[in-house]
Design a protein around this motif. Sequence first.
Motif, short mmCIF file in Angstrom:
data_model
loop_
_atom_site.label_atom_id
_atom_site.label_comp_id
_atom_site.label_asym_id
_atom_site.label_seq_id
_atom_site.Cartn_x
_atom_site.Cartn_y
_atom_site.Cartn_z
N CYS A 78 0.86 -1.18 0.00
CA CYS A 78 0.00 0.00 0.00
C CYS A 78 0.90 1.23 0.00
N TYR A 80 1.43 4.55 0.82
CA TYR A 80 0.70 5.45 1.72
C TYR A 80 1.30 6.85 1.61
N PHE A 82 1.14 10.09 3.43
CA PHE A 82 0.61 10.56 4.70
C PHE A 82 0.29 12.06 4.64
N ASP A 84 1.05 14.21 6.79
CA ASP A 84 2.20 14.99 7.24
C ASP A 84 3.49 14.61 6.51
N ARG A 86 5.97 12.75 6.19
CA ARG A 86 6.84 11.73 6.79
C ARG A 86 8.00 11.35 5.89
N LEU A 87 8.61 12.32 5.24
CA LEU A 87 9.85 12.04 4.52
C LEU A 87 10.94 11.79 5.55
N PHE A 88 11.92 10.97 5.16
CA PHE A 88 12.99 10.64 6.11
C PHE A 88 13.98 11.79 6.18
N PRO A 89 14.10 12.45 7.33
CA PRO A 89 14.86 13.69 7.41
C PRO A 89 16.37 13.52 7.22
N LYS A 91 17.77 11.57 5.00
CA LYS A 91 18.08 11.10 3.65
C LYS A 91 17.78 12.20 2.64
N TYR A 99 13.91 4.55 -1.40
CA TYR A 99 13.81 3.69 -0.22
C TYR A 99 12.90 2.48 -0.50
N GLY A 100 11.69 2.76 -0.96
CA GLY A 100 10.76 1.67 -1.22
C GLY A 100 11.10 0.92 -2.50
N LEU A 103 13.36 -1.91 -2.04
CA LEU A 103 12.78 -3.03 -1.30
C LEU A 103 11.68 -3.74 -2.09
N ARG A 145 7.76 8.70 -3.70
CA ARG A 145 8.28 7.61 -2.87
C ARG A 145 7.27 6.46 -2.81
N ALA A 146 5.99 6.81 -2.67
CA ALA A 146 4.95 5.78 -2.61
C ALA A 146 4.83 5.06 -3.96
N SER A 149 7.59 2.52 -4.70
CA SER A 149 7.66 1.30 -3.88
C SER A 149 6.87 0.16 -4.52
#
Lengths: 207, 228
Positions: A78, A80, A82, A84, A86-89, A91, A99-100, A103, A145-146, A149
Amino acid sequence: MSFDIDLSVPRGRRTVSVRIAPAAGITALFGPSGIGKTTVLDAVAGLVRPTSGHVRIGDVTLFDADAGIALPPEKRGCGYVFQDGRLFPHKSVRDNLLYGWNLAPEDRRFMDLGEATEFLGIGALLDRSVRHLSGGEAQRVAIGRALLSGPRALLMDEPLSSLDADRRDGILRVIERIRDDLALPILYVSHDRAEVDRLASQVVELS
Amino acid sequence: MLSPAEWAIVGLSLKVAAAAIILTLPIAFALAWLLARKRFYGRMLLDTLVHLPLVLPPVVTGWLLLLFFGAGGWGGRTLSALFGTTLMFRWTGAALAAGIMALPLMVRAIRLSLEAIDTRLETAARTLGASPVRAFATITLPLALPGIGAAVVLGFARSLGEFGATITFVSNVPDETRTLPLAIYTALQVPGAEASVTRLAIASVVLSLAALLVSEWLVRKGGRSHVL
């Protein structure tokens, strides 16, 4: 592919119940703030556990209380977005986007970094820190990013809420293109009627 | 400059402090993580136990170590039976005393940095396909690095200065447990050794300042990828 959702999710002392019949395109979850729209997205993503029901995307079962199936979030696919961000601060934009992707199972990837950055118009941001992005830029990176993934579906939680009117239109067009070009099912949370009317092919009202 | 004997004392102090930190860091991290992230029965008790060396007189901590790891203590007998070794009068015992005295400071520093991390970032990583372990390794751990660096330096500096628990637990044995503070104390008892005291004191100051500088450098180096 489309959603097939029938869930009861505990939220505080209440239970949020929602039923979404399979339909292509964007399904909007509509309703006033605090009614439990995000809770439904969290349940679909596997972040909170429903008490009963099922979640299917196409022919993949993510959750089925009766059959005892509850895939962990990392197996659900999924994407997602968000509310807010939620990016990885720690990176860069590039590493957030990848990132996704790194994986994701190979057969689920449907775009690469170059295609995603072009699609979203964020090529110039790749080497920036995510701390220095504007709200609109951050939201595009979060969507990228979503998408990268390799998701089976997108979950979008009020992706326009933190943006001013100009940026909203840009993101809205991106979402329309995801709907039309990528044919990904999207579960879209909003409390804005005009937004829902413009995007959604199915509206589920929570009350 | 320092005499060969004084250099040996500096070397021993570094060895003891380094061993103390290597021993304590994983334990401190695990405790900090438990205290920051988990709610369990006995959490308050664990929190109190971890902080005990900070509030007890160091001599009491040393005495408790002596009771436990001494020839008659449970820990001492176990070490002797299993490995045929003892911590008594050994630099390893000094390292253990220093590590235990450093533990509360290290747990505090790491815990603060863990509590400052937004757990929703880990949730986001999970939705992107990361297992809990991978989310921890790629999100939590890097974001906690400045806190871990601070813990290492605080712990290292605390270990270099450890006196009371060490002298109580493993005594003041030359070349084995006589670290810088114990050597300074010993030299102070000897008439005419003021020059040696001064040199060892300067060595202490230099080491502590160096530790501080290294930590600043580490935090900045680690922080660069966060900031830029």
